[in-house]
Design a protein around this motif. Structure first.
Motif, PDB file in Angstrom:
ATOM      1  N   ALA A 133       0.238  -6.563   1.609  1.00 50.47           N
ATOM      2  CA  ALA A 133       0.738  -7.530   2.388  1.00 50.47           C
ATOM      3  C   ALA A 133       2.280  -8.001   2.043  1.00 50.47           C
ATOM      4  N   ASN A 134       2.527  -8.056   0.583  1.00 49.28           N
ATOM      5  CA  ASN A 134       3.870  -8.118   0.131  1.00 49.28           C
ATOM      6  C   ASN A 134       4.801  -6.988   0.617  1.00 49.28           C
ATOM      7  N   ILE A 135       4.496  -5.852   0.365  1.00 45.97           N
ATOM      8  CA  ILE A 135       5.233  -4.832   1.067  1.00 45.97           C
ATOM      9  C   ILE A 135       5.469  -4.932   2.438  1.00 45.97           C
ATOM     10  N   GLU A 136       4.743  -5.055   3.240  1.00 48.60           N
ATOM     11  CA  GLU A 136       4.878  -5.377   4.633  1.00 48.60           C
ATOM     12  C   GLU A 136       5.328  -6.611   5.266  1.00 48.60           C
ATOM     13  N   MET A 137       5.328  -7.744   4.227  1.00 47.55           N
ATOM     14  CA  MET A 137       6.089  -8.856   4.591  1.00 47.55           C
ATOM     15  C   MET A 137       7.591  -8.668   4.451  1.00 47.55           C
ATOM     16  N   ILE A 138       7.883  -7.768   3.381  1.00 48.65           N
ATOM     17  CA  ILE A 138       9.168  -7.455   3.188  1.00 48.65           C
ATOM     18  C   ILE A 138       9.778  -6.505   4.053  1.00 48.65           C
ATOM     19  N   ALA A 139       8.946  -5.766   4.678  1.00 55.19           N
ATOM     20  CA  ALA A 139       9.516  -4.521   5.540  1.00 55.19           C
ATOM     21  C   ALA A 139       9.377  -4.969   6.874  1.00 55.19           C
ATOM     22  N   ASN A 140       8.769  -6.366   7.065  1.00 52.98           N
ATOM     23  CA  ASN A 140       8.835  -6.726   8.654  1.00 52.98           C
ATOM     24  C   ASN A 140      10.171  -7.118   8.924  1.00 52.98           C
ATOM     25  N   ASP A 142      11.338  -9.135  10.947  1.00 50.55           N
ATOM     26  CA  ASP A 142      11.640 -10.480  11.163  1.00 50.55           C
ATOM     27  C   ASP A 142      11.907 -11.247  10.023  1.00 50.55           C
ATOM     28  N   THR A 143      11.510 -10.677   8.686  1.00 47.26           N
ATOM     29  CA  THR A 143      11.596 -11.501   7.721  1.00 47.26           C
ATOM     30  C   THR A 143      12.865 -11.438   6.892  1.00 47.26           C
ATOM     31  N   PRO A 144      13.468 -12.849   6.558  1.00 46.22           N
ATOM     32  CA  PRO A 144      14.852 -12.887   6.148  1.00 46.22           C
ATOM     33  C   PRO A 144      14.499 -12.688   4.656  1.00 46.22           C
ATOM     34  N   THR A 145      14.733 -11.402   4.199  1.00 44.33           N
ATOM     35  CA  THR A 145      14.635 -10.876   2.849  1.00 44.33           C
ATOM     36  C   THR A 145      15.647 -10.019   2.212  1.00 44.33           C
ATOM     37  N   SER A 146      15.793 -10.484   1.018  1.00 42.23           N
ATOM     38  CA  SER A 146      16.913  -9.556   0.310  1.00 42.23           C
ATOM     39  C   SER A 146      16.225  -8.562  -0.563  1.00 42.23           C
ATOM     40  N   ARG A 147      14.914  -8.127  -0.414  1.00 42.12           N
ATOM     41  CA  ARG A 147      14.107  -7.251  -1.217  1.00 42.12           C
ATOM     42  C   ARG A 147      13.669  -6.035  -0.789  1.00 42.12           C
ATOM     43  N   ARG A 148      14.559  -5.424   0.329  1.00 41.97           N
ATOM     44  CA  ARG A 148      14.074  -4.441   1.127  1.00 41.97           C
ATOM     45  C   ARG A 148      14.579  -2.947   0.175  1.00 41.97           C
ATOM     46  N   SER A 149      15.669  -3.062  -0.344  1.00 42.15           N
ATOM     47  CA  SER A 149      15.982  -2.134  -1.281  1.00 42.15           C
ATOM     48  C   SER A 149      14.833  -1.501  -2.414  1.00 42.15           C
ATOM     49  N   LEU A 150      14.027  -2.660  -2.525  1.00 38.95           N
ATOM     50  CA  LEU A 150      12.988  -2.091  -3.415  1.00 38.95           C
ATOM     51  C   LEU A 150      11.770  -1.300  -2.847  1.00 38.95           C
ATOM     52  N   ILE A 151      11.819  -1.055  -1.384  1.00 41.10           N
ATOM     53  CA  ILE A 151      10.784  -0.354  -0.841  1.00 41.10           C
ATOM     54  C   ILE A 151      11.462   0.683   0.073  1.00 41.10           C
ATOM     55  N   ASP A 152      12.392   0.975  -0.078  1.00 41.71           N
ATOM     56  CA  ASP A 152      13.064   1.763   1.235  1.00 41.71           C
ATOM     57  C   ASP A 152      12.906   3.218   0.871  1.00 41.71           C
ATOM     58  N   THR A 153      12.174   3.650  -0.191  1.00 40.68           N
ATOM     59  CA  THR A 153      11.636   5.088  -0.413  1.00 40.68           C
ATOM     60  C   THR A 153      10.281   5.320   0.125  1.00 40.68           C
ATOM     61  N   ILE A 154       9.828   4.162   0.579  1.00 46.64           N
ATOM     62  CA  ILE A 154       8.112   4.337   0.793  1.00 46.64           C
ATOM     63  C   ILE A 154       8.009   4.882   2.252  1.00 46.64           C
ATOM     64  N   LYS A 155       7.030   5.749   2.541  1.00 47.16           N
ATOM     65  CA  LYS A 155       7.085   6.260   3.878  1.00 47.16           C
ATOM     66  C   LYS A 155       6.530   5.379   4.710  1.00 47.16           C
ATOM     67  N   GLY A 166       5.965  -3.713  11.418  1.00 49.64           N
ATOM     68  CA  GLY A 166       5.705  -4.244  10.381  1.00 49.64           C
ATOM     69  C   GLY A 166       4.563  -3.663   9.395  1.00 49.64           C
ATOM     70  N   LYS A 167       3.991  -2.526   9.831  1.00 50.87           N
ATOM     71  CA  LYS A 167       3.150  -1.580   9.057  1.00 50.87           C
ATOM     72  C   LYS A 167       3.817  -0.428   8.095  1.00 50.87           C
ATOM     73  N   VAL A 168       3.376  -0.535   7.110  1.00 53.35           N
ATOM     74  CA  VAL A 168       4.028   0.487   6.162  1.00 53.35           C
ATOM     75  C   VAL A 168       3.017   1.803   5.830  1.00 53.35           C
ATOM     76  N   ALA A 169       3.035   2.675   6.522  1.00 51.19           N
ATOM     77  CA  ALA A 169       2.081   3.816   6.347  1.00 51.19           C
ATOM     78  C   ALA A 169       1.955   4.358   5.081  1.00 51.19           C
ATOM     79  N   GLY A 170       2.917   4.198   4.117  1.00 52.26           N
ATOM     80  CA  GLY A 170       2.941   4.753   2.838  1.00 52.26           C
ATOM     81  C   GLY A 170       2.424   3.799   1.849  1.00 52.26           C
ATOM     82  N   ALA A 171       1.873   2.745   2.062  1.00 57.19           N
ATOM     83  CA  ALA A 171       1.119   1.886   1.249  1.00 57.19           C
ATOM     84  C   ALA A 171      -0.305   1.776   1.789  1.00 57.19           C
TER      85      ALA A 171
END
Length: 562
Positions: A133-140, A142-155, A166-171
């Protein structure tokens, strides 16, 4: 599939930080342990509740691991939320929510086994679905986040860390306690564990599911008043601009914390040393957050009840330049500004030599640091004037230097920078404002120059500062939201993308060396200096260890003797 409970080793040796990736064999996870006390010596137990006070310079702007943008808010949420792993004081990965993990031979699949004892403070289990849920909230998007570089290698996410739907296939949750993360391509194991494993602090899925409008997530009550958490301490209250009060989480899954209360006190730099001297601060938060001012270092170091702590950190101070503005868009102008600034004077006068001049976003403790670039931007007013003229600088123009209050060295450095630039004919006005307001202003592109600091971990990826999707790349035309009006350097963009998906150390070394050389040529901002961290710990405190890994990594083991 090879089983790894710890995938890499980080060793600090002679000021050089060396990460060695472990690519084969079985290695035991360094599991958290209670430190043994000598049999004949027992700590004197304090009367009443055990409590400890940490000091930091500025106020937190939020306690949300999803959207917080300052180290001050993060310093608090490090103690109330948990990531999958942490880096300990030996600079090794240590399990937190994940008690073990496995990596596939091709380095594209990470399987994390969550600690079955992990609970939210409302009594419900922490599950793999919470992490997703946290990964997908960051990846969405619409979310104003500075954390996307943490997950940018995930499929399932693009290079910006965004999943359009908003859905992350690799999680994927294999079961309630098993999380499988698949990356888009093979990744460096240590880099992935550092960014994703230690960077994503997990908020309850139920809390995130209740967010009605992701764009307004920062208006949710839990952002400033988090009540359901999973860390060693629970949030009690925040008295604005004064202190944050935490209390122990008796049901913390690694064992009941030894302290009853923790206070994080906001103390401006001018009063910081006095607060340590009076015993109002037990532990300085550390690099870039709360340190002993260098002018007070001798006095504080000599106190009989204080242990002084110095260390090299990856934090550096910089002069940001809004390179999207037409009059600052020529690299020659930016190089001219750099040559005009006497950075050695700043280090010698304001830091009393307790710092190093840096020319790139990586500091000397990073194993990817290119030492050969150290002499590329010397103080040279004559060269500065020449470059500015070649870049078409209008000497009738006055530019504004935004300077946040609270850090005296930074405020004083603004005056030196102003004097240096005015000495070559560049008119500069200093505008002071509190840190949060300054960063909000900069984020909108409403600045010429601004002073702030930044710290990386041990991975060399600095795309958050310079790429088109970098959340700290504030260089844009004021009043614009479109990335077409934002600073971007295409070749740099390509190098940093390549670096993130390259796994072999020697290849990454070449890529990031080229990226640093290009950075010095284009200079979207001017790195000023990397200060030595000057921390202090009251001798009544047990197990609090300021250092490159942050003092909070073992907060549940902190104790006081009197």
């Amino acid at each position: 599939m090879r089983k790894h409970t710890y995938s890499g080793l980080l060793v600090l040796l002679l000021m050089a930080l060396v990460l060695s990736a472990c690519s084969g064999g079985k290695v035991t996870v360094p599991q958290p342990q209670q430190p043994a006390q000598p049999a004949a010596v027992q700590p004197e137990q304090p009367r009443g509740p055990k409590q400890l006070t940490l000091g930091m310079w500025s106020s937190p702007n939020s306690f949300s691991p999803i959207t917080n943008t300052t180290s001050y808010g993060a310093f608090v949420y490090y103690m109330i939320y948990q990531p999958l792993v942490v880096i300990n004081d030996q600079l090794k990965f240590e399990g937190r929510l994940a008690e073990s993990w496995e990596i596939s031979p091709d380095q594209t699949r990470f399987t994390f086994h969550l600690n079955k004892q992990a609970r939210w403070t409302d009594g419900t289990p922490v599950t793999a679905d919470d992490v997703i849920a946290n990964i997908e909230m960051i990846a969405n998007p619409d979310t104003p986040t500075s954390r996307r570089s943490l997950i940018d290698t995930i499929k399932g996410v693009d290079q910006r860390g965004i999943a359009p739907d908003g859905k992350v296939a690799g999680a994927r949750a294999l079961d309630a306690n098993t999380l499988e993360i698949t990356t888009k391509a093979p990744v460096d194991i240590d880099a992935f564990l550092e960014k994703f494993g230690t960077g994503v602090y997990v908020v309850p899925k139920a809390v995130l599911d209740a967010v009605k409008n992701r764009k307004d997530i920062d208006k949710e009550p839990w952002v400033m008043d988090p009540r359901v958490t999973n860390g060693p301490f629970k949030f009690v209250r925040y008295v604005t601009d004064q202190y944050v009060e935490l209390e122990k989480n008796k049901d913390y899954f690694l064992g009941e914390p030894k302290l009853d209360k923790v206070f994080v006190k906001v103390v401006g730099q001018a009063a910081f040393a006095a607060a340590i001297e009076k015993g109002e601060i037990d532990v300085a938060a550390g690099s870039g957050l709360g340190e002993v001012p260098v002018a007070d270092w001798g006095r504080i170091s000599a106190l009989p009840n204080v242990s002084p702590v110095t260390y090299s950190a990856s934090m550096f101070q910089m002069l940001d330049i809004n390179a999207a503005l037409p009059y600052l868009s020529d690299a020659k102008v930016r190089q001219g500004l750099a040559h005009a600034i006497n950075r050695k004077q700043i280090v010698d006068r304001l830091l009393q030599g307790q710092g190093d001049i840096v020319n790139t976003p990586l500091t000397a403790i990073n194993k990817y640091y290119v030492k050969e670039l150290e002499d590329d931007l010397p103080y040279n007013p004559e060269r500065a004037r020449k470059l500015l003229s070649e870049g078409g600088w209008d000497y009738n123009r006055e530019i504004v230097l935004l300077t946040p209050t609270g850090n005296l060295v930074r405020e004083q450095s603004a005056e030196i920078i102003q004097a240096n630039l005015q000495a070559i004919g560049v008119k500069v006005q200093i505008r002071k404002m509190d840190f949060t307001a300054m960063m909000a202003t900069a984020k909108k592109g409403e600045y010429d120059l601004s002073l702030w600091g930044f710290g990386f971990g041990f991975d060399p990826d600095f795309s958050v500062l310079v790429s088109s999707s970098g959340v700290y790349n504030y260089r844009r035309l004021p009043g614009t939201e479109n990335d077409n009006h934002k600073y971007v350097q295409k070749q740099m963009e390509e190098l940093l993308v390549k670096g993130r998906v390259t796994t072999r150390f020697e290849d990454r070394l070449t890529i990031y060396a080229e990226a640093q050389k290009l950075f010095v040529q284009d200079l979207p901002f001017i790195p000023l200096y990397a200060p030595k961290a000057l921390a202090a710990v009251n001798k009544r405190v047990v197990n609090a260890k300021p250092g490159p890994a942050m003092v909070t990594w073992n907060a549940y083991l902190w104790d006081v003797t009197k």
